[in-house]
Design an enzyme around this catalytic site. Structure first.
Site, PDB file in Angstrom:
ATOM      1  N   GLU A 184       0.138  -4.784  -2.762  1.00 48.52           N
ATOM      2  CA  GLU A 184       0.364  -6.145  -3.274  1.00 48.52           C
ATOM      3  C   GLU A 184      -0.149  -7.222  -2.614  1.00 48.52           C
ATOM      4  O   GLU A 184       0.286  -7.394  -1.602  1.00 48.52           O
ATOM      5  CB  GLU A 184       1.754  -5.913  -3.798  1.00 48.52           C
ATOM      6  CG  GLU A 184       2.029  -7.111  -4.613  1.00 48.52           C
ATOM      7  CD  GLU A 184       3.600  -7.259  -4.829  1.00 48.52           C
ATOM      8  OE1 GLU A 184       4.164  -6.837  -6.004  1.00 48.52           O
ATOM      9  OE2 GLU A 184       4.593  -7.511  -4.066  1.00 48.52           O
ATOM     10  N   TYR A 196      -1.364 -13.513  -8.512  1.00 49.04           N
ATOM     11  CA  TYR A 196      -0.906 -12.223  -8.219  1.00 49.04           C
ATOM     12  C   TYR A 196      -1.696 -11.019  -8.335  1.00 49.04           C
ATOM     13  O   TYR A 196      -2.506 -11.200  -9.354  1.00 49.04           O
ATOM     14  CB  TYR A 196       0.294 -11.889  -8.955  1.00 49.04           C
ATOM     15  CG  TYR A 196       0.955 -10.493  -8.992  1.00 49.04           C
ATOM     16  CD1 TYR A 196       2.046 -10.240  -8.075  1.00 49.04           C
ATOM     17  CD2 TYR A 196       0.519  -9.379  -9.508  1.00 49.04           C
ATOM     18  CE1 TYR A 196       2.508  -9.227  -7.891  1.00 49.04           C
ATOM     19  CE2 TYR A 196       0.969  -8.041  -9.492  1.00 49.04           C
ATOM     20  CZ  TYR A 196       2.098  -7.995  -8.504  1.00 49.04           C
ATOM     21  OH  TYR A 196       2.417  -6.746  -8.166  1.00 49.04           O
TER      22      TYR A 196
END
Lengths: 387, 302
Positions: free
Chosen positions: A197, A109
């Site tokens: 993101e 991530y």
């Protein structure tokens, strides 16, 4: 402004970040064969809507051959996707993406967000990709790596390396990661974002790839972002778009009491007061500090276009905005649209007497109130009565 | 006494001759505020509202001794205006401008921090705020002056009209205000709730503080902890946005519940846990404070 996945990936690619080879963005099944030619099999077909959790809801499918690809595309295009982020009504899928599906060895991530307290961007990374970051932060905060970013300098090499080592990347991938992390921060800074993101950032046999992308940009900076200005507004409803055109801040909600208020805080406070009085607001509406008679008229018309509205509550605390101007705006609106629901007006502040006089002498049936609580109760009663 | 502003302040207005700057500067002057001049690049040497106009902030500071700047510069140029004020030696910068890009504010904050590390004492209030008023002495902002009256209650708020509502209720209840500070509705603010609470705690005129917050960010939670750990004066809290849906910006750029943080419930819980008196009904801010102070006075008398 919120961007869908393929728009986000276009921004990533513009800063040199690795994204999967794209077959195309499709609005029609007819475009599928040429898309399948542009990217190699296997493919991943994904719904392009503004919501996370698409995979679990059936909005992402793998296809090994053209037949499977056709079935997947047919199933997703036009479906109504319901995920925890879309609400009960879901979102209709009007666009899908076709990409080459990479072989994933590891998922991580990586994101950049604005840290309000530190007043700077911060890179957030975790070796546990794919999972929702909020859940991870809640359940295992130690699995989250944070690195503050100087907004003038961007991410520096040593800062990016620190993240790479904390992620436990193999030494041969560190250089590649540094480029990606720095590039992602450049996307954040150069496009005035509030969130970028990549989840997951995947390690594949061919190196690191941004498999998914999410971007939220700062509306206040649109004046200097020609690329973003050219993108469609996918978040706003038709009424919200109309309001925006007139510089009115409007957000549609589920209740039955239409609200017109000056100031964002008082608008929220008015919604809350309606709820305390036993009703539910149909909208958030701030006519703004620079409101004139015409804008008040527009705002009033927008509220009345919502069929859920069973009563209207106007709550104005006049400061720069004068109560008599608001009253004149309401009366002008009522000449253009027929008022079929009860109207409760509470005016306070600058020129309140003149405003009340205008309303009282207009001959229009208006329920008036001096205090907000009284106004909210009257609006709730009126909405019940008119049902 | 009061905080931030008094009759001894010397205020200049940046964006003085623009429409918003002119209109509000005149209102401030009419209120009796010590507005000593203004700045509009290229208009130096002229006079506006019977006050001198300068082309640069440093010219204005040199000629007038100004310590405070009230900024109405349009959003695309506002950050530059703030940096110019910092550079010129201004110590209180009140930015009214709405719609400044967040990253511009991040850069401005860095500049102010580094000035303060070098021994300066620069404070910014705003942006996207109604300004600051010390009733009866100095109004530097866009709030309607006449609803205020001098007194013992300090107010700090993220919202404009919501503050007017609270001020009006307090004044109606016979409670005047020491200073009313609008910290603004943007994600990055020059001053936080907690920082203003600290100033009120030190101010002898202020006996109680009303803190008005809204959803988004963690400023209210931080302020609640500050009140618990460092304050002797009673603090009252109201938070707007109980009915706001998550993920949507409620007008103010900073009023948004993101990824489950900045929720109304979380803020109310933090305030209550820290001993702040929470007012649930917006219409009851004035009466709640009045009732509390009356009860307190009785207890002290007894």
């Amino acid at each position: 402004m919120k961007l869908v996945e393929f728009e986000s990936k276009d921004l990533f690619a513009s800063k040199g970040l690795p994204v999967p080879p794209r077959g195309g963005i499709l609005r029609d099944l007819k475009q599928l064969p040429s898309a399948l030619k542009r990217a190699k099999a296997p493919w991943v077909i994904k719904a392009q809507v503004l919501a996370g959790g698409r995979g679990k809801a059936g909005g992402v499918k793998l296809a090994k051959n053209p037949k499977q690809a056709r079935e997947a595309a047919k199933a997703i295009l036009g479906m109504t996707l319901v995920t925890p982020q879309t609400g009960e009504n879901g979102l209709k899928v009007r666009e899908i993406s076709v990409e080459h599906a990479a072989r994933i060895e590891r998922e991580m991530y990586l994101s950049v967000v604005l840290d309000r307290k530190a007043a700077s961007p911060v890179v957030i990374a975790s070796a546990e990709g794919g999972m929702e970051i909020e859940r991870l932060a809640h359940e295992r905060p130690e699995a989250i790596i944070k690195q503050a970013v100087d907004p003038n300098l961007g991410l520096r090499d040593f800062e990016a390396r620190r993240i790479a080592f904390a992620l436990g990347l193999p030494p041969e991938s560190v250089g590649e990661f540094v480029k990606i992390a720095k590039g992602l921060v450049r996307v954040f800074l150069d496009y005035d974002c509030s969130l970028v993101e990549v989840n997951p950032l995947a390690l594949t046999p061919k190196g690191l790839v941004c498999l998914d992308g999410k971007v939220i940009t700062d509306d206040n900076a649109l004046f200097r972002q020609p690329v973003l200005r050219a993108l469609p507004d996918r978040e706003s409803s038709p009424l919200e778009k109309e309001a925006k055109k007139h510089d009115i801040s409007y957000i549609g909600l589920d209740g039955s009491i239409g609200c017109m208020v000056n100031g964002a805080g008082l608008a929220m406070g008015t919604m809350d007061t309606i709820a305390l009085a036993g009703g539910m607001p149909a909208n958030f509406l701030d006519v703004g500090g620079g409101a004139n008679e015409e804008r008040v008229t527009q705002a009033f018309q927008i509220i009345l276009k919502d069929p859920k509205v069973k009563a209207v509550l106007v709550n104005i605390f006049g400061g720069i905005v004068k109560c008599d101007m608001i009253a004149a705006g309401i009366l002008a609106a009522l000449k253009k649209v027929k008022l079929k629901v009860p109207l409760v007006v509470r005016l306070q502040g600058t020129n309140v007497e003149k405003g009340r006089e205008l309303l009282n002498n207009s001959g229009v049936k208006i329920i008036t109130a001096d205090h907000l609580w009284e106004a909210a109760q009257k609006a709730v009663d009126a909405a019940r009565g008119s049902r | 006494m009061s905080i931030l502003l008094s009759k001894d302040s010397k205020v200049i207005v940046q964006g003085f001759t623009g429409s918003a700057g002119s209109f509000h500067a005149k209102q401030c002057i009419d209120y009796g505020s010590p507005i000593v001049g203004g700045v509009t690049p290229g208009r130096g040497g002229t006079t506006h509202l019977e006050r001198p106009v300068f082309s640069t902030v440093s010219d204005a500071v040199r000629a007038t001794g100004a310590d405070t700047s009230l900024i109405f510069v349009p959003a695309p140029f506002a950050a530059d205006g703030i940096l110019e004020a910092v550079d010129a030696g201004i110590s209180l910068i009140i930015t009214i401008t709405e719609g400044i890009p967040v990253l511009d504010m991040a850069r401005v904050k860095k500049a102010i921090e580094s000035a303060n590390r070098c021994g300066r004492q620069v404070r910014m209030v705003g942006p996207n705020c109604p300004g600051v008023i010390t009733p009866g002495e100095c109004k530097a902002g866009i709030m309607p002056g006449y609803i205020h009256k001098p007194g013992p209650i300090g107010i700090v708020s993220r919202s404009g009209t919501l503050t007017y509502e609270a001020v009006h209720q307090l004044t109606q209840a016979g409670l005047g205000q020491s200073t009313v500070v609008g910290i603004g509705g943007d994600p990055i603010a020059g001053s936080s709730h907690a920082e203003i609470l600290a100033l009120f705690e030190k101010d002898p005129q202020t006996t109680a503080v009303v803190m008005i917050g809204e959803i988004g960010g963690a400023g209210e939670e931080e302020a609640a902890r500050y009140a618990r750990d460092h304050m002797t004066k009673p603090v009252f809290g109201f938070v707007a946005g109980r009915t706001a849906p998550p993920g949507r910006r409620m007008g103010h750029a900073g009023a948004i519940v993101e990824g489950g943080s900045g929720t109304h419930a979380g803020k109310i819980k933090a305030l209550k846990d820290c001993g702040v008196t929470v007012v649930d009904n917006l219409s009851e801010i004035g009466s709640t404070v009045a009732a509390f102070l009356k009860k307190n006075a009785k207890e002290v008398a007894a």
